[in-house]
Design a protein around this motif. Structure first.
Motif, mmCIF file in Angstrom:
data_model
loop_
_atom_site.group_PDB
_atom_site.id
_atom_site.type_symbol
_atom_site.label_atom_id
_atom_site.label_comp_id
_atom_site.label_asym_id
_atom_site.label_seq_id
_atom_site.Cartn_x
_atom_site.Cartn_y
_atom_site.Cartn_z
ATOM 1 N N ASP A 60 -6.998 77.555 55.670
ATOM 2 C CA ASP A 60 -6.376 76.252 55.478
ATOM 3 C C ASP A 60 -7.374 75.367 54.745
ATOM 4 O O ASP A 60 -8.303 74.832 55.344
ATOM 5 C CB ASP A 60 -6.006 75.646 56.836
ATOM 6 C CG ASP A 60 -5.325 74.292 56.690
ATOM 7 O OD1 ASP A 60 -4.702 74.058 55.636
ATOM 8 O OD2 ASP A 60 -5.432 73.486 57.623
ATOM 9 N N ARG A 62 -8.713 72.195 53.060
ATOM 10 C CA ARG A 62 -8.492 70.766 53.243
ATOM 11 C C ARG A 62 -9.454 69.995 52.353
ATOM 12 O O ARG A 62 -10.536 69.625 52.787
ATOM 13 C CB ARG A 62 -8.721 70.386 54.702
ATOM 14 C CG ARG A 62 -7.888 71.111 55.745
ATOM 15 C CD ARG A 62 -6.517 70.503 55.930
ATOM 16 N NE ARG A 62 -6.492 69.063 55.978
ATOM 17 C CZ ARG A 62 -6.561 68.325 57.085
ATOM 18 N NH1 ARG A 62 -6.671 68.912 58.252
ATOM 19 N NH2 ARG A 62 -6.501 67.024 57.014
ATOM 20 N N ASP A 64 -9.394 67.054 51.501
ATOM 21 C CA ASP A 64 -9.608 65.682 51.969
ATOM 22 C C ASP A 64 -10.593 65.619 53.129
ATOM 23 O O ASP A 64 -11.035 64.550 53.517
ATOM 24 C CB ASP A 64 -8.280 65.062 52.396
ATOM 25 C CG ASP A 64 -7.599 65.869 53.498
ATOM 26 O OD1 ASP A 64 -7.733 67.107 53.491
ATOM 27 O OD2 ASP A 64 -6.930 65.264 54.350
ATOM 28 N N LYS A 65 -10.971 66.769 53.681
ATOM 29 C CA LYS A 65 -11.883 66.814 54.819
ATOM 30 C C LYS A 65 -13.228 67.378 54.364
ATOM 31 O O LYS A 65 -13.281 68.372 53.650
ATOM 32 C CB LYS A 65 -11.288 67.682 55.926
ATOM 33 C CG LYS A 65 -12.084 67.675 57.193
ATOM 34 C CD LYS A 65 -11.388 68.480 58.271
ATOM 35 C CE LYS A 65 -12.237 68.470 59.521
ATOM 36 N NZ LYS A 65 -11.671 69.337 60.549
ATOM 37 N N ALA A 66 -14.292 66.774 54.801
ATOM 38 C CA ALA A 66 -15.630 67.218 54.394
ATOM 39 C C ALA A 66 -15.959 68.583 55.002
ATOM 40 O O ALA A 66 -15.594 68.886 56.134
ATOM 41 C CB ALA A 66 -16.675 66.206 54.845
ATOM 42 N N ALA A 67 -16.635 69.412 54.221
ATOM 43 C CA ALA A 67 -17.087 70.722 54.691
ATOM 44 C C ALA A 67 -18.395 70.555 55.469
ATOM 45 O O ALA A 67 -19.048 69.514 55.366
ATOM 46 C CB ALA A 67 -17.306 71.647 53.501
ATOM 47 N N TRP A 72 -21.836 72.581 51.754
ATOM 48 C CA TRP A 72 -21.892 71.668 50.635
ATOM 49 C C TRP A 72 -23.213 71.803 49.886
ATOM 50 O O TRP A 72 -23.243 71.762 48.656
ATOM 51 C CB TRP A 72 -21.711 70.226 51.119
ATOM 52 C CG TRP A 72 -21.726 69.260 49.978
ATOM 53 C CD1 TRP A 72 -20.676 68.891 49.206
ATOM 54 C CD2 TRP A 72 -22.876 68.574 49.466
ATOM 55 N NE1 TRP A 72 -21.084 68.006 48.242
ATOM 56 C CE2 TRP A 72 -22.436 67.799 48.373
ATOM 57 C CE3 TRP A 72 -24.222 68.539 49.815
ATOM 58 C CZ2 TRP A 72 -23.297 66.997 47.643
ATOM 59 C CZ3 TRP A 72 -25.073 67.739 49.073
ATOM 60 C CH2 TRP A 72 -24.610 66.972 48.008
#
Length: 122
Positions: A60, A62, A64-67, A72
């Protein structure tokens, strides 16, 4: 289900696996899988699909959601490395025992001078 490519993460026998290879055998597909977890981690097994279930793992995503920060950082370092290297850079992962011969450089330089395929980012 179509043939899964090598490197695809799948679930079979209630464990996570990585597809090593896929061979079509008539109506069936013989998958060579490498286990990614548990006591079988690293072990390879052959599974004949559809007699045994082999399902790709769907993530999933996302945006819009930080990893997690370590993910990163790896991505960011790869991005910076890609930006810092020019198109004509010659690189080797482990240059230790390489012996470069003059005749090898001609095709390498031709390949480097060709236009690079850029992936479109969505």
């Amino acid at each position: 289900m179509t043939n899964l490519l090598a490197g695809t993460e799948v679930e079979a026998r209630s464990l996570r696996w990585e597809v090593v290879s896929a061979t079509q055998l008539g109506q069936q597909t013989l998958y060579r899988l490498r286990c990614l977890e548990g006591e079988l981690r690293g072990a390879e097994f052959d599974i004949l699909h559809p007699f045994e279930s082999v399902e790709p793992v769907i993530r999933d995503l996302r945006p819009d959601k930080a990893a997690p920060l370590p993910n990163w950082l790896v991505y960011h370092q790869a991005f910076l490395l890609e930006q810092s290297l020019s198109g004509d850079a010659l690189l080797a992962v482990q240059p230790g025992r390489l012996r470069v011969e003059a005749y090898q450089l001609v095709p390498v330089l031709r390949a480097i001078r060709m236009s690079r395929v850029r992936k479109r980012r969505n």
